[in-house]
Write a protein that holds these residues in place. Structure first.
Motif: not given
Length: 258
Positions: A73-80, A82-91, A118-121, A124-127
């Motif tokens: 039940y660990e959320p991935l959305t906050p991680v994604i 932050s990655a998007a705001a960083l401009g990171a295409d890999r986590v 997680a990969v599917a989510e 969808e954000r290009g990460i």
């Protein structure tokens, strides 16, 4: 072909702005920003500030080093976010908290299912998501990592030397996952977790990078991770060693060829 860079967790005691300036001065090209101190997950404002500091120093963000562990039940959305705001295409993510030799079938199934979601989510954000190759996770050996990659399409892996593995063992392990490796964490520890200067295992890294460069798709980044005593004063020399160990780009020197 392979970009030299730095994991920000190497200097948790420094600000992102100082890390970016020091990395640029050392001749590095990219930074993986860690999610424990420098870019907390879900703080998009801070991530954008760190992205700007990286760009202002003339560097690129290569990835976001998260501590997502694929809990049920660990959320991935906050991680994604932050990655998007960083401009990171890999986590960078982690495959649970249990070693592959201790994991039950139920644990394997749960982690794999969560990673697929997680990969599917992220996609969808290009990460892209990539596993930490690390003890006490399901990605702690080449065989276990390959099993997990087969179970989770779209996932890749990082690589680093297994703690206490002699050079020959480490090189064989890399070869087994090389086709799926997106980045390498670079450090010289021996024996066990005794930190050495990078050059003290120079033969391992020279051979490793030669093998990596020969892959159809070499790892994109070679990232310094941890130095002796966490000493920032060592970064220029360690970065110079890393750059010397990396194979030259096939285009280097071509400008002077008639």
């Amino acid at each position: 072909m392979i970009r030299p860079g730095l994991c920000s967790v190497t200097f948790r005691q420094l600000s992102p702005e100082e890390i970016a300036d020091r990395a640029a001065s050392a001749g590095l090209e990219v930074i993986e920003w860690g999610g424990d101190v420098h870019v907390p997950p879900g703080d998009a404002e801070r991530a954008a500030e760190v992205a700007a500091a990286t760009s202002d120093a003339g560097l690129a963000v290569c990835s976001y080093g998260s501590y997502f562990r694929a809990g049920a039940y660990e959320p991935l959305t906050p991680v994604i976010d932050s990655a998007a705001a960083l401009g990171a295409d890999r986590v960078r993510i982690w495959a649970g908290r249990t070693g592959s030799d201790e994991a039950t079938p139920e644990h394997w199934a749960q982690v794999a299912a969560r990673l697929r979601d997680a990969v599917a989510e992220a996609s969808e954000r290009g990460i892209a998501l990539s596993l930490e190759f690390h003890r006490r996770t399901l990605a702690d050996t080449p065989a276990a990592t390959l099993r997990l990659l087969a179970d989770v399409p779209g996932l890749s892996t990082y690589w680093q030397p297994t703690v206490d593995a002699p050079d020959e063992v480490a090189l064989v392990e890399y070869e087994q996952v090389a086709a799926h490796t997106s980045a390498v964490h670079v450090f010289s520890w021996w024996p066990f977790d005794n930190r050495l200067r990078l050059a003290e295992r120079g033969d391992l890294w020279r051979r490793l990078f030669a093998s990596a460069a020969a892959q159809p798709a070499p790892p994109r980044d070679a990232l310094l991770e941890f130095v002796v005593d966490d000493d920032p004063a060592l970064l220029p020399a360690e970065a110079a060693t890393l750059r010397a160990l990396l194979p030259p780009s096939p285009h280097e020197g071509s400008e002077n060829v008639a």
